[in-house]
Motif scaffolding. Structure first.
Motif, PDB file in Angstrom:
ATOM      1  N   MET A   1       0.856  -1.068   0.047  1.00  0.00           N
ATOM      2  CA  MET A   1      -0.064  -0.006  -0.121  1.00  0.00           C
ATOM      3  C   MET A   1       1.020   1.146   0.137  1.00  0.00           C
ATOM      4  SD  MET A   1      -3.021  -1.252  -0.175  1.00  0.00           S
ATOM      5  CE  MET A   1      -3.692   0.513  -0.078  1.00  0.00           C
ATOM      6  N   LEU A   2       1.873   1.175   0.807  1.00  0.00           N
ATOM      7  CA  LEU A   2       2.740   2.416   0.819  1.00  0.00           C
ATOM      8  C   LEU A   2       3.579   2.769  -0.633  1.00  0.00           C
ATOM      9  CD1 LEU A   2       4.467   4.683   2.031  1.00  0.00           C
ATOM     10  CD2 LEU A   2       5.985   2.672   2.773  1.00  0.00           C
ATOM     11  N   ARG A   3       4.075   1.476  -1.163  1.00  0.00           N
ATOM     12  CA  ARG A   3       4.491   1.636  -2.630  1.00  0.00           C
ATOM     13  C   ARG A   3       3.224   2.266  -3.659  1.00  0.00           C
ATOM     14  NH1 ARG A   3       6.070  -3.058  -2.995  1.00  0.00           N
ATOM     15  NH2 ARG A   3       4.505  -4.031  -4.204  1.00  0.00           N
ATOM     16  N   ARG A   4       2.054   1.670  -3.428  1.00  0.00           N
ATOM     17  CA  ARG A   4       1.311   2.390  -4.266  1.00  0.00           C
ATOM     18  C   ARG A   4       1.070   3.738  -4.067  1.00  0.00           C
ATOM     19  NH1 ARG A   4      -4.205   3.148  -2.540  1.00  0.00           N
ATOM     20  NH2 ARG A   4      -5.787   3.315  -4.138  1.00  0.00           N
ATOM     21  N   ASN A   5       0.896   4.325  -2.820  1.00  0.00           N
ATOM     22  CA  ASN A   5       0.670   5.563  -2.762  1.00  0.00           C
ATOM     23  C   ASN A   5       1.943   6.439  -3.039  1.00  0.00           C
ATOM     24  OD1 ASN A   5      -1.602   5.174  -1.457  1.00  0.00           O
ATOM     25  ND2 ASN A   5      -0.915   4.777   0.608  1.00  0.00           N
ATOM     26  N   THR A  64      -3.285  13.989   0.318  1.00  0.00           N
ATOM     27  CA  THR A  64      -3.825  12.745   0.980  1.00  0.00           C
ATOM     28  C   THR A  64      -5.393  12.660   1.325  1.00  0.00           C
ATOM     29  OG1 THR A  64      -1.638  12.763   2.260  1.00  0.00           O
ATOM     30  CG2 THR A  64      -3.190  11.469   3.259  1.00  0.00           C
ATOM     31  N   ALA A  89      -3.579  -1.686   6.863  1.00  0.00           N
ATOM     32  CA  ALA A  89      -2.627  -1.032   5.846  1.00  0.00           C
ATOM     33  C   ALA A  89      -3.068  -0.255   5.029  1.00  0.00           C
ATOM     34  CB  ALA A  89      -2.041  -2.488   5.169  1.00  0.00           C
ATOM     35  N   THR A  92      -2.787   2.986   6.892  1.00  0.00           N
ATOM     36  CA  THR A  92      -1.365   3.167   7.438  1.00  0.00           C
ATOM     37  C   THR A  92      -0.631   3.530   6.253  1.00  0.00           C
ATOM     38  OG1 THR A  92      -1.611   1.740   9.293  1.00  0.00           O
ATOM     39  CG2 THR A  92       0.544   2.220   8.661  1.00  0.00           C
ATOM     40  N   GLY A  93      -0.957   3.010   5.273  1.00  0.00           N
ATOM     41  CA  GLY A  93       0.041   3.414   3.928  1.00  0.00           C
ATOM     42  C   GLY A  93       0.110   4.846   3.703  1.00  0.00           C
ATOM     43  N   HIS A  94      -1.155   5.227   3.788  1.00  0.00           N
ATOM     44  CA  HIS A  94      -1.607   6.857   3.431  1.00  0.00           C
ATOM     45  C   HIS A  94      -0.730   7.673   4.521  1.00  0.00           C
ATOM     46  CE1 HIS A  94      -4.217   7.057   0.296  1.00  0.00           C
ATOM     47  NE2 HIS A  94      -4.921   5.949   0.740  1.00  0.00           N
ATOM     48  N   ILE A  96       1.992   6.797   6.331  1.00  0.00           N
ATOM     49  CA  ILE A  96       3.382   6.783   6.310  1.00  0.00           C
ATOM     50  C   ILE A  96       3.726   7.535   4.893  1.00  0.00           C
ATOM     51  CG2 ILE A  96       5.427   5.235   5.708  1.00  0.00           C
ATOM     52  CD1 ILE A  96       3.948   3.175   7.412  1.00  0.00           C
ATOM     53  N   GLU A  97       3.072   7.392   3.941  1.00  0.00           N
ATOM     54  CA  GLU A  97       3.540   8.259   2.750  1.00  0.00           C
ATOM     55  C   GLU A  97       3.197   9.613   2.656  1.00  0.00           C
ATOM     56  OE1 GLU A  97       2.708  10.368  -0.980  1.00  0.00           O
ATOM     57  OE2 GLU A  97       1.111   9.867   0.553  1.00  0.00           O
TER      58      GLU A  97
END
Length: 240
Positions: A1-5, A64, A89, A92-94, A96-97
């Motif tokens: 999810m982090l990589r996607r964002n 965001t 996730a 959380t992905g949003h 952290i990004e």
């Protein structure tokens, strides 16, 4: 999810501009165009840099909120629900990004400030404390922004929901001391959350931190982060 964002951020030039370049434009305008009008007792770039750091954190929040709302309203969440993806996730992905984007923006504004003559007298410990406070603010603001995105009914309203967070630095001690403001504005500037955070950063970067403002700054960040987290969790469970 982090990589996607992160991929979405890289592919959206407007997001990069708002988060990184626009605070730099504001720094150039305030220091070189408006700075001579303020009497703050020290070199203006030294005074204004903590406020510019806070602006660098807040200016990337709109993207965001819009992205979180788009995930909820375009059916992305429904697709993820049938996959082996943790629901935590998604949020959380949003967070952290957004925090990482704020770190990049702050690093850029500090670099520009040094090029403009910023000369802090902070010790290594003061620098670590300042970095920790900025990270805490970015993390807390990210959770609040995610909550705003989840609560909004459209992407447009989600983006507008972050406008108060963007405007608050202008109504604080970021660019001029609060005691120089008129009645009403002075009281608002003194008791809003960004002022103690800015004053704590200012004290740390000059090597003279104040325990009172530091405690208030940490308390505000913790309160904002906790409120945002609980609000986001409730909204996500209800909508997803």
């Amino acid at each position: 999810m982090l990589r996607r964002n992160l991929k979405h951020t890289v592919r959206n030039p407007v997001t990069v501009f708002n988060a990184v370049l626009f605070p730099i434009v504001m720094a150039l305008m305030f220091v070189y165009v408006l700075g001579g009008a303020f009497d703050v007792g020290v070199k203006y770039i030294d005074y204004v840099t903590p406020g510019l750091i806070i602006m660098a954190v807040s200016y990337g929040l709109g993207a965001t909120a819009t992205a979180v709302n788009a995930d909820m309203t375009t059916g992305v969440i429904n697709r993820l629900k049938v996959m082996d993806v943790s629901r935590a996730a998604v949020l959380t992905g949003h967070v952290i990004e957004t925090t990482l984007r704020a770190v990049v923006a702050v690093a850029a504004i500090v670099g520009v400030a040094f090029a403009m003559g910023f000369r802090p007298t902070a010790s290594p410990v003061d620098w670590l404390a300042a970095a920790g406070l900025v990270l805490l603010l970015a993390f807390a603001a990210s959770w609040l922004t995610v909550a705003l995105g989840l609560a909004a009914r459209s992407a447009e309203s989600a983006g507008l929901g972050t406008v108060p967070l963007i405007m608050l630095p202008f109504l604080s001690s970021a660019f001029s001391p609060a005691d120089t403001m008129g009645a009403g504005a002075r009281q608002f500037a003194e008791y809003q959350p960004f002022t103690p955070i800015i004053e704590t950063l200012r004290g740390l970067l000059t090597g003279a931190p104040s325990t009172g403002t530091a405690l208030a700054a940490v308390a505000w960040c913790a309160g904002i982060g906790l409120a945002g987290y609980l609000w986001a969790l409730r909204s996500f469970k209800r909508r997803a």
